[in-house]
Design a protein around this motif. Structure first.
Motif, PDB file in Angstrom:
ATOM      1  N   LYS A 191       0.849  -1.188   0.000  1.00 55.48           N
ATOM      2  CA  LYS A 191       0.000   0.000   0.000  1.00 55.48           C
ATOM      3  C   LYS A 191       0.890   1.246   0.000  1.00 55.48           C
ATOM      4  CE  LYS A 191      -4.062  -1.979   2.251  1.00 55.48           C
ATOM      5  NZ  LYS A 191      -4.856  -1.869   1.002  1.00 55.48           N
ATOM      6  N   ASN A 192       0.656   2.097  -0.977  1.00 51.97           N
ATOM      7  CA  ASN A 192       1.471   3.311  -1.056  1.00 51.97           C
ATOM      8  C   ASN A 192       0.770   4.463  -0.340  1.00 51.97           C
ATOM      9  OD1 ASN A 192      -0.093   5.040  -3.056  1.00 51.97           O
ATOM     10  ND2 ASN A 192       0.208   3.182  -4.291  1.00 51.97           N
ATOM     11  N   PRO A 193       1.494   5.505   0.020  1.00 43.97           N
ATOM     12  CA  PRO A 193       0.905   6.600   0.815  1.00 43.97           C
ATOM     13  C   PRO A 193      -0.189   7.385   0.094  1.00 43.97           C
ATOM     14  CG  PRO A 193       3.311   6.652   0.867  1.00 43.97           C
ATOM     15  CD  PRO A 193       2.920   5.683  -0.194  1.00 43.97           C
ATOM     16  N   TRP A 194      -0.321   7.202  -1.225  1.00 41.23           N
ATOM     17  CA  TRP A 194      -1.270   8.013  -1.979  1.00 41.23           C
ATOM     18  C   TRP A 194      -2.575   7.287  -2.280  1.00 41.23           C
ATOM     19  CZ3 TRP A 194       3.805   7.012  -3.482  1.00 41.23           C
ATOM     20  CH2 TRP A 194       4.709   8.044  -3.221  1.00 41.23           C
ATOM     21  N   ALA A 195      -2.608   5.977  -2.083  1.00 38.87           N
ATOM     22  CA  ALA A 195      -3.725   5.172  -2.570  1.00 38.87           C
ATOM     23  C   ALA A 195      -5.048   5.557  -1.936  1.00 38.87           C
ATOM     24  CB  ALA A 195      -3.433   3.691  -2.343  1.00 38.87           C
ATOM     25  N   ARG A 196      -5.089   5.831  -0.625  1.00 40.67           N
ATOM     26  CA  ARG A 196      -6.366   6.004   0.056  1.00 40.67           C
ATOM     27  C   ARG A 196      -6.900   7.434  -0.020  1.00 40.67           C
ATOM     28  NH1 ARG A 196      -6.945   4.922   6.425  1.00 40.67           N
ATOM     29  NH2 ARG A 196      -5.915   6.970   6.444  1.00 40.67           N
ATOM     30  N   ASP A 197      -6.050   8.420   0.247  1.00 40.86           N
ATOM     31  CA  ASP A 197      -6.540   9.794   0.389  1.00 40.86           C
ATOM     32  C   ASP A 197      -6.205  10.702  -0.791  1.00 40.86           C
ATOM     33  OD1 ASP A 197      -7.554   9.224   2.933  1.00 40.86           O
ATOM     34  OD2 ASP A 197      -5.596   9.557   3.854  1.00 40.86           O
ATOM     35  N   PHE A 198      -5.296  10.274  -1.650  1.00 44.28           N
ATOM     36  CA  PHE A 198      -4.849  11.192  -2.709  1.00 44.28           C
ATOM     37  C   PHE A 198      -5.339  10.754  -4.080  1.00 44.28           C
ATOM     38  CE2 PHE A 198      -1.712  12.724  -5.816  1.00 44.28           C
ATOM     39  CZ  PHE A 198      -1.778  14.086  -5.565  1.00 44.28           C
ATOM     40  N   THR A 199      -5.252   9.469  -4.371  1.00 48.30           N
ATOM     41  CA  THR A 199      -5.609   8.980  -5.697  1.00 48.30           C
ATOM     42  C   THR A 199      -7.090   9.214  -5.984  1.00 48.30           C
ATOM     43  OG1 THR A 199      -3.872   7.304  -5.681  1.00 48.30           O
ATOM     44  CG2 THR A 199      -5.726   6.940  -7.163  1.00 48.30           C
ATOM     45  N   ALA A 200      -7.364   9.911  -7.084  1.00 54.54           N
ATOM     46  CA  ALA A 200      -8.749  10.221  -7.455  1.00 54.54           C
ATOM     47  C   ALA A 200      -8.796  10.411  -8.965  1.00 54.54           C
ATOM     48  CB  ALA A 200      -9.235  11.461  -6.707  1.00 54.54           C
ATOM     49  N   GLY A 201      -9.517  11.442  -9.416  1.00 56.62           N
ATOM     50  CA  GLY A 201      -9.613  11.719 -10.843  1.00 56.62           C
ATOM     51  C   GLY A 201      -8.288  12.185 -11.421  1.00 56.62           C
ATOM     52  N   THR A 202      -8.305  12.452 -12.718  1.00 51.27           N
ATOM     53  CA  THR A 202      -7.068  12.809 -13.417  1.00 51.27           C
ATOM     54  C   THR A 202      -7.155  14.224 -13.963  1.00 51.27           C
ATOM     55  OG1 THR A 202      -6.822  10.509 -14.084  1.00 51.27           O
ATOM     56  CG2 THR A 202      -5.445  12.129 -15.209  1.00 51.27           C
ATOM     57  N   ARG A 203      -6.198  15.051 -13.564  1.00 51.21           N
ATOM     58  CA  ARG A 203      -6.019  16.377 -14.177  1.00 51.21           C
ATOM     59  C   ARG A 203      -4.530  16.561 -14.431  1.00 51.21           C
ATOM     60  NH1 ARG A 203      -7.265  21.429 -12.457  1.00 51.21           N
ATOM     61  NH2 ARG A 203      -6.749  20.920 -10.287  1.00 51.21           N
ATOM     62  N   ILE A 204      -4.112  16.133 -15.631  1.00 45.91           N
ATOM     63  CA  ILE A 204      -2.693  16.240 -15.969  1.00 45.91           C
ATOM     64  C   ILE A 204      -2.250  17.697 -15.944  1.00 45.91           C
ATOM     65  CG2 ILE A 204      -0.962  15.769 -17.755  1.00 45.91           C
ATOM     66  CD1 ILE A 204      -2.607  13.422 -18.666  1.00 45.91           C
ATOM     67  N   SER A 205      -3.163  18.596 -16.261  1.00 45.55           N
ATOM     68  CA  SER A 205      -2.808  20.020 -16.277  1.00 45.55           C
ATOM     69  C   SER A 205      -2.339  20.501 -14.912  1.00 45.55           C
ATOM     70  CB  SER A 205      -4.007  20.860 -16.740  1.00 45.55           C
ATOM     71  OG  SER A 205      -5.068  20.803 -15.792  1.00 45.55           O
ATOM     72  N   ALA A 206      -2.895  19.919 -13.824  1.00 48.03           N
ATOM     73  CA  ALA A 206      -2.503  20.349 -12.479  1.00 48.03           C
ATOM     74  C   ALA A 206      -1.032  20.051 -12.227  1.00 48.03           C
ATOM     75  CB  ALA A 206      -3.375  19.655 -11.438  1.00 48.03           C
ATOM     76  N   GLY A 207      -0.597  18.840 -12.593  1.00 46.18           N
ATOM     77  CA  GLY A 207       0.810  18.489 -12.400  1.00 46.18           C
ATOM     78  C   GLY A 207       1.745  19.292 -13.283  1.00 46.18           C
ATOM     79  N   LEU A 208       1.371  19.459 -14.553  1.00 42.15           N
ATOM     80  CA  LEU A 208       2.240  20.184 -15.474  1.00 42.15           C
ATOM     81  C   LEU A 208       2.271  21.677 -15.164  1.00 42.15           C
ATOM     82  CD1 LEU A 208       1.504  18.466 -18.912  1.00 42.15           C
ATOM     83  CD2 LEU A 208       3.424  18.106 -17.346  1.00 42.15           C
ATOM     84  N   ASP A 209       1.176  22.217 -14.680  1.00 47.95           N
ATOM     85  CA  ASP A 209       1.152  23.637 -14.330  1.00 47.95           C
ATOM     86  C   ASP A 209       2.097  23.921 -13.168  1.00 47.95           C
ATOM     87  OD1 ASP A 209       0.315  26.315 -14.491  1.00 47.95           O
ATOM     88  OD2 ASP A 209      -1.237  26.007 -12.995  1.00 47.95           O
ATOM     89  N   LEU A 210       2.066  23.064 -12.131  1.00 52.53           N
ATOM     90  CA  LEU A 210       2.979  23.241 -11.004  1.00 52.53           C
ATOM     91  C   LEU A 210       4.423  23.053 -11.446  1.00 52.53           C
ATOM     92  CD1 LEU A 210       3.582  23.665  -8.036  1.00 52.53           C
ATOM     93  CD2 LEU A 210       3.017  21.244  -7.629  1.00 52.53           C
ATOM     94  N   ALA A 211       4.683  22.064 -12.302  1.00 53.81           N
ATOM     95  CA  ALA A 211       6.039  21.841 -12.801  1.00 53.81           C
ATOM     96  C   ALA A 211       6.530  23.034 -13.613  1.00 53.81           C
ATOM     97  CB  ALA A 211       6.081  20.577 -13.654  1.00 53.81           C
ATOM     98  N   HIS A 212       5.639  23.640 -14.394  1.00 55.13           N
ATOM     99  CA  HIS A 212       6.000  24.819 -15.187  1.00 55.13           C
ATOM    100  C   HIS A 212       6.437  25.962 -14.280  1.00 55.13           C
ATOM    101  CE1 HIS A 212       4.914  28.617 -17.304  1.00 55.13           C
ATOM    102  NE2 HIS A 212       5.561  28.035 -18.292  1.00 55.13           N
ATOM    103  N   ARG A 213       5.700  26.177 -13.180  1.00 53.09           N
ATOM    104  CA  ARG A 213       6.074  27.244 -12.255  1.00 53.09           C
ATOM    105  C   ARG A 213       7.419  26.966 -11.603  1.00 53.09           C
ATOM    106  NH1 ARG A 213       0.619  26.758 -10.475  1.00 53.09           N
ATOM    107  NH2 ARG A 213       1.315  26.033  -8.426  1.00 53.09           N
ATOM    108  N   LEU A 214       7.667  25.716 -11.220  1.00 54.92           N
ATOM    109  CA  LEU A 214       8.954  25.374 -10.615  1.00 54.92           C
ATOM    110  C   LEU A 214      10.092  25.523 -11.625  1.00 54.92           C
ATOM    111  CD1 LEU A 214       8.091  22.205  -8.481  1.00 54.92           C
ATOM    112  CD2 LEU A 214       8.405  24.561  -7.704  1.00 54.92           C
ATOM    113  N   ALA A 215       9.816  25.150 -12.889  1.00 54.11           N
ATOM    114  CA  ALA A 215      10.860  25.252 -13.921  1.00 54.11           C
ATOM    115  C   ALA A 215      11.287  26.693 -14.137  1.00 54.11           C
ATOM    116  CB  ALA A 215      10.355  24.638 -15.228  1.00 54.11           C
ATOM    117  N   LEU A 216      10.350  27.613 -14.048  1.00 52.15           N
ATOM    118  CA  LEU A 216      10.691  29.023 -14.244  1.00 52.15           C
ATOM    119  C   LEU A 216      11.379  29.619 -13.021  1.00 52.15           C
ATOM    120  CD1 LEU A 216       7.527  30.389 -16.093  1.00 52.15           C
ATOM    121  CD2 LEU A 216       9.677  29.561 -17.068  1.00 52.15           C
TER     122      LEU A 216
END
Length: 270
Positions: free
Chosen positions: A135-160
């Protein structure tokens, strides 16, 4: 030393000037090739799962949404194992329908190793009972729907925000929520606008989902399939430096031509 008058000294003087100009040009080219060689050798490109420039930070964006099944867990484990063995530095973003920064950019790659066990199938120890993934730490409370834009948007801000140019590596099955596609397209176009390079490691991504990213991202963007733990490369690879060999050859040719063009005789008009 005695001198010999020449009737065509004026023509020879013109030829001599041309030879000196050619020699100067060749000397400048030789120095330029040598300088480019030194600068290129300081920042060689490396290849772990996808090619990554060694002079850039890397931000990994890991998809742990509900569409990621246990069938692809071994590929996540193989990807993390390969990255942790690369000896580089990474930031890590985990996303589902939301995203958060799990590791800040510049974290040693070895810090990814503890995550591999969550995506590694244990050996069977009890007859009749197939092993299951821990069991991984994300399975119960974090894993849900998919919004790839959320991950890429945060990565874009960190990259800049990084002090050095940053490359973003998306690890995902590329299956996005239909309601997120418009936002995802906007984020991908932002990557193009700001010149933030992206690499994609697919988790058994479908051809249709892969085609969407190919359509929006710049031509030639690396899209590879994630390896399993058995397929993960044991260490990062440095490809043969053909560009450096070409620079050395060009410098050598310039020096050889410079030697041939050297002026061997001096003369003056009578």
């Amino acid at each position: 030393m005695s001198t010999i008058p020449l009737t065509d000294a004026r023509r020879l003087i013109g030829l001599g000037r041309g030879a000196r100009v050619a020699a100067l040009v060749l000397a400048v080219l030789a120095v330029a090739f040598a300088l480019v060689f030194v600068l290129s050798s300081r920042h060689p490109g490396t290849h772990t799962i996808v090619p990554l420039p060694s002079n850039a930070d890397t931000v990994v964006v890991l998809d742990l949404s509900a569409s990621i099944s246990t069938d692809t867990y071994s590929r996540i484990g193989g990807t993390l194992q390969a990255l942790s063995d690369s000896g580089r530095r990474f930031g890590l973003i985990v996303f589902s329908d939301e995203a958060y920064e799990a590791l800040p950019p510049g974290t040693p790659s070895a810090d990814l190793a503890p995550l591999v066990r969550y995506f590694t199938l244990p050996q069977q120890t009890t007859p009749g009972f197939l092993p299951t993934f821990p069991k991984n730490p994300w399975a119960r409370d974090f894993t849900a729907g998919t919004r790839i834009s959320a991950g890429l948007d945060l990565a874009h801000r960190l990259a800049l925000e990084t002090s050095r140019p940053a490359t973003v590596v998306l690890v995902s099955d590329l299956s996005d929520s239909p309601s997120d596609l418009t936002r995802l397209t906007t984020v991908l176009l932002t990557y193009r606008r700001d010149g933030v390079p992206m690499r994609i490691v697919g988790l058994n991504a479908s051809p249709a989902d892969t085609a969407l990213f190919k359509q929006i991202l710049p031509a030639g963007t690396a899209i590879v399939n994630a390896p399993t733990l058995e397929q993960a490369p044991p260490h990062s690879l440095t490809p043969f430096p053909w560009r450096l060999v070409a620079l050395v050859a060009a410098a050598a040719i310039s020096l050889a031509l410079l030697t041939l063009w050297r002026q061997r005789l001096d003369w003056r008009a009578a």
